[in-house]
Structures are given as structure tokens and as C-alpha cells.
Write a protein that holds these residues in place. Structure first.
Motif, PDB file in Angstrom:
ATOM      1  N   MET A 115       0.856  -1.172   0.000  1.00 64.45           N
ATOM      2  CA  MET A 115       0.000   0.000   0.000  1.00 64.45           C
ATOM      3  C   MET A 115       0.901   1.234   0.000  1.00 64.45           C
ATOM      4  O   MET A 115       1.711   1.425   0.897  1.00 64.45           O
ATOM      5  N   GLY A 116       0.767   2.082  -0.990  1.00 64.12           N
ATOM      6  CA  GLY A 116       1.511   3.326  -1.045  1.00 64.12           C
ATOM      7  C   GLY A 116       0.725   4.437  -0.380  1.00 64.12           C
ATOM      8  O   GLY A 116      -0.496   4.392  -0.303  1.00 64.12           O
ATOM      9  N   LEU A 117       1.435   5.414   0.103  1.00 65.57           N
ATOM     10  CA  LEU A 117       0.793   6.565   0.736  1.00 65.57           C
ATOM     11  C   LEU A 117       1.337   7.853   0.158  1.00 65.57           C
ATOM     12  O   LEU A 117       2.521   7.959  -0.153  1.00 65.57           O
ATOM     13  N   ASN A 118       0.457   8.829   0.050  1.00 65.31           N
ATOM     14  CA  ASN A 118       0.826  10.175  -0.366  1.00 65.31           C
ATOM     15  C   ASN A 118       0.975  10.999   0.914  1.00 65.31           C
ATOM     16  O   ASN A 118      -0.002  11.192   1.642  1.00 65.31           O
ATOM     17  N   ILE A 119       2.179  11.462   1.186  1.00 64.61           N
ATOM     18  CA  ILE A 119       2.504  12.153   2.432  1.00 64.61           C
ATOM     19  C   ILE A 119       2.791  13.621   2.146  1.00 64.61           C
ATOM     20  O   ILE A 119       3.639  13.951   1.321  1.00 64.61           O
ATOM     21  N   TYR A 120       2.079  14.515   2.841  1.00 62.82           N
ATOM     22  CA  TYR A 120       2.330  15.952   2.717  1.00 62.82           C
ATOM     23  C   TYR A 120       3.155  16.409   3.911  1.00 62.82           C
ATOM     24  O   TYR A 120       2.801  16.157   5.065  1.00 62.82           O
ATOM     25  N   LEU A 121       4.273  17.083   3.629  1.00 66.49           N
ATOM     26  CA  LEU A 121       5.184  17.576   4.661  1.00 66.49           C
ATOM     27  C   LEU A 121       5.013  19.086   4.806  1.00 66.49           C
ATOM     28  O   LEU A 121       5.369  19.843   3.909  1.00 66.49           O
ATOM     29  N   SER A 122       4.468  19.510   5.923  1.00 69.06           N
ATOM     30  CA  SER A 122       4.128  20.916   6.147  1.00 69.06           C
ATOM     31  C   SER A 122       4.966  21.508   7.267  1.00 69.06           C
ATOM     32  O   SER A 122       5.311  20.825   8.216  1.00 69.06           O
ATOM     33  N   GLY A 123       5.237  22.801   7.150  1.00 65.85           N
ATOM     34  CA  GLY A 123       5.808  23.507   8.288  1.00 65.85           C
ATOM     35  C   GLY A 123       7.220  24.007   8.086  1.00 65.85           C
ATOM     36  O   GLY A 123       7.644  24.298   6.975  1.00 65.85           O
ATOM     37  N   GLU A 124       7.921  24.089   9.167  1.00 65.07           N
ATOM     38  CA  GLU A 124       9.236  24.702   9.293  1.00 65.07           C
ATOM     39  C   GLU A 124      10.154  24.347   8.118  1.00 65.07           C
ATOM     40  O   GLU A 124      10.211  23.203   7.695  1.00 65.07           O
ATOM     41  N   ILE A 125      10.846  25.381   7.591  1.00 64.99           N
ATOM     42  CA  ILE A 125      11.684  25.185   6.400  1.00 64.99           C
ATOM     43  C   ILE A 125      13.174  25.409   6.655  1.00 64.99           C
ATOM     44  O   ILE A 125      13.961  25.405   5.721  1.00 64.99           O
ATOM     45  N   HIS A 126      13.581  25.580   7.898  1.00 68.90           N
ATOM     46  CA  HIS A 126      14.958  25.980   8.176  1.00 68.90           C
ATOM     47  C   HIS A 126      15.871  24.841   8.614  1.00 68.90           C
ATOM     48  O   HIS A 126      17.051  25.069   8.864  1.00 68.90           O
ATOM     49  N   THR A 127      15.351  23.635   8.732  1.00 68.68           N
ATOM     50  CA  THR A 127      16.174  22.476   9.060  1.00 68.68           C
ATOM     51  C   THR A 127      15.915  21.381   8.031  1.00 68.68           C
ATOM     52  O   THR A 127      15.023  21.504   7.189  1.00 68.68           O
ATOM     53  N   ASP A 128      16.642  20.285   8.135  1.00 69.69           N
ATOM     54  CA  ASP A 128      16.540  19.214   7.136  1.00 69.69           C
ATOM     55  C   ASP A 128      15.585  18.080   7.539  1.00 69.69           C
ATOM     56  O   ASP A 128      15.729  16.947   7.086  1.00 69.69           O
ATOM     57  N   TRP A 129      14.588  18.356   8.349  1.00 74.72           N
ATOM     58  CA  TRP A 129      13.676  17.315   8.820  1.00 74.72           C
ATOM     59  C   TRP A 129      12.987  16.590   7.662  1.00 74.72           C
ATOM     60  O   TRP A 129      12.763  15.380   7.743  1.00 74.72           O
ATOM     61  N   ARG A 130      12.641  17.313   6.590  1.00 71.74           N
ATOM     62  CA  ARG A 130      12.007  16.657   5.443  1.00 71.74           C
ATOM     63  C   ARG A 130      12.941  15.613   4.842  1.00 71.74           C
ATOM     64  O   ARG A 130      12.534  14.495   4.544  1.00 71.74           O
TER      65      ARG A 130
END
Length: 145
Positions: free
Chosen positions: A1-16
Motif C-alpha cells: 500500500m503506497g501513501l501520499n505524504i504531505y510535509l508541512s511547516g518549518e523550512i529551516h532544518t533538514d527534517w524533510r
């Protein structure tokens, strides 16, 4: 099962990147708002120059909202990151939009901001403090065990 994941929020670190790298090999499709601050601020410039910063920001916010709204509506789950350095009002708005749509979302933030995010966390399906916890949750969601 594949999932579509949206990554929202803070843009100043490499968490994504940490989440995407940690999920390598899984059947996930990741999407996000524009994370280049200058490009995001200039999104409305295609509609004409503005002398007032307010109107420039207003036009850019609306153009960016087209992307955000569409990607949230298409996602299966959203990850909403609140960082330490800046207030991510956009992330709080995204969490509220997910809640209104009935989209599951997971918040990602430190313990030091639990109190100001209590309403956001109350509607979240989970609260994580590290990108690795997000990776573990996402991989669990698609595991066959």
C-alpha cells in the motif's frame, strides 16, 4: 500500500530530508509547500509588481495556497512540523485544514512548545518529537505485520 505524504511547516532544518531518506524503499510519494523562502515570497510576483509589502505577501500567499490546498486534499496523511526558531502560522493553518477535511495528521515538535500547540495536538493522530519517530510511524502504516 503506497501513501501520499504531505510535509508541512518549518523550512529551516533538514527534517524533510531525514524523513524522505528514512523512508527510502517504501512506496511513499512526498509533497510539500515551496521550501525556498525567497521563491515562496515571490510566488505572486507573476501577477505584477507591488509597491506595498502587504499586497505582495497577500498575492503570494494566495498563489501558494493553491498548491497547499491541492496537495493537502490529495494526501493520505500530513506531517506538520513546528520548529524552535520561528512561529509557523502556516503550519497551524495546515493542521486546521487537515482537521476540517478529516485528514489524519501527525505533529512534529519539541516538548517546549506543547502548551501553545495543545489544540493542534488535540486533533493530531500522533505527536512525534523526532523525524525518526515519523519514519517509524509511516513504515508501520504500510507494514504487512
Amino acid at each position: 500500500m503506497g501513501l501520499n505524504i504531505y510535509l508541512s511547516g518549518e523550512i529551516h532544518t533538514d527534517w524533510r530530508k531525514q524523513i524522505i531518506d528514512g523512508c527510502a524503499g517504501s512506496d511513499f510519494v512526498f509533497s510539500s509547500a515551496v521550501t525556498d523562502h525567497d521563491a515562496s515570497d515571490a510566488a505572486g510576483d507573476v501577477l505584477g509588481a507591488e509597491e506595498s509589502g502587504f499586497w505582495r505577501d497577500h498575492k503570494s500567499a494566495k498563489v501558494n495556497a493553491i498548491r497547499t490546498k491541492t496537495l493537502i486534499e490529495r494526501c493520505d496523511v500530513a506531517i506538520i512540523r513546528f520548529g524552535d526558531k520561528y512561529k509557523q502560522w502556516n503550519a497551524a493553518f495546515d493542521a486546521g485544514y487537515c482537521a476540517a477535511l478529516g485528514k489524519p495528521y501527525i505533529t512534529l515538535h519539541g516538548e517546549d512548545i506543547v502548551h501553545p500547540l495543545k489544540e493542534v495536538d488535540a486533533s493530531a493522530y500522533a505527536w512525534a518529537t523526532t523525524p525518526q519517530q515519523i519514519v517509524d510511524i509511516l513504515n508501520y502504516l504500510v507494514s504487512s505485520q
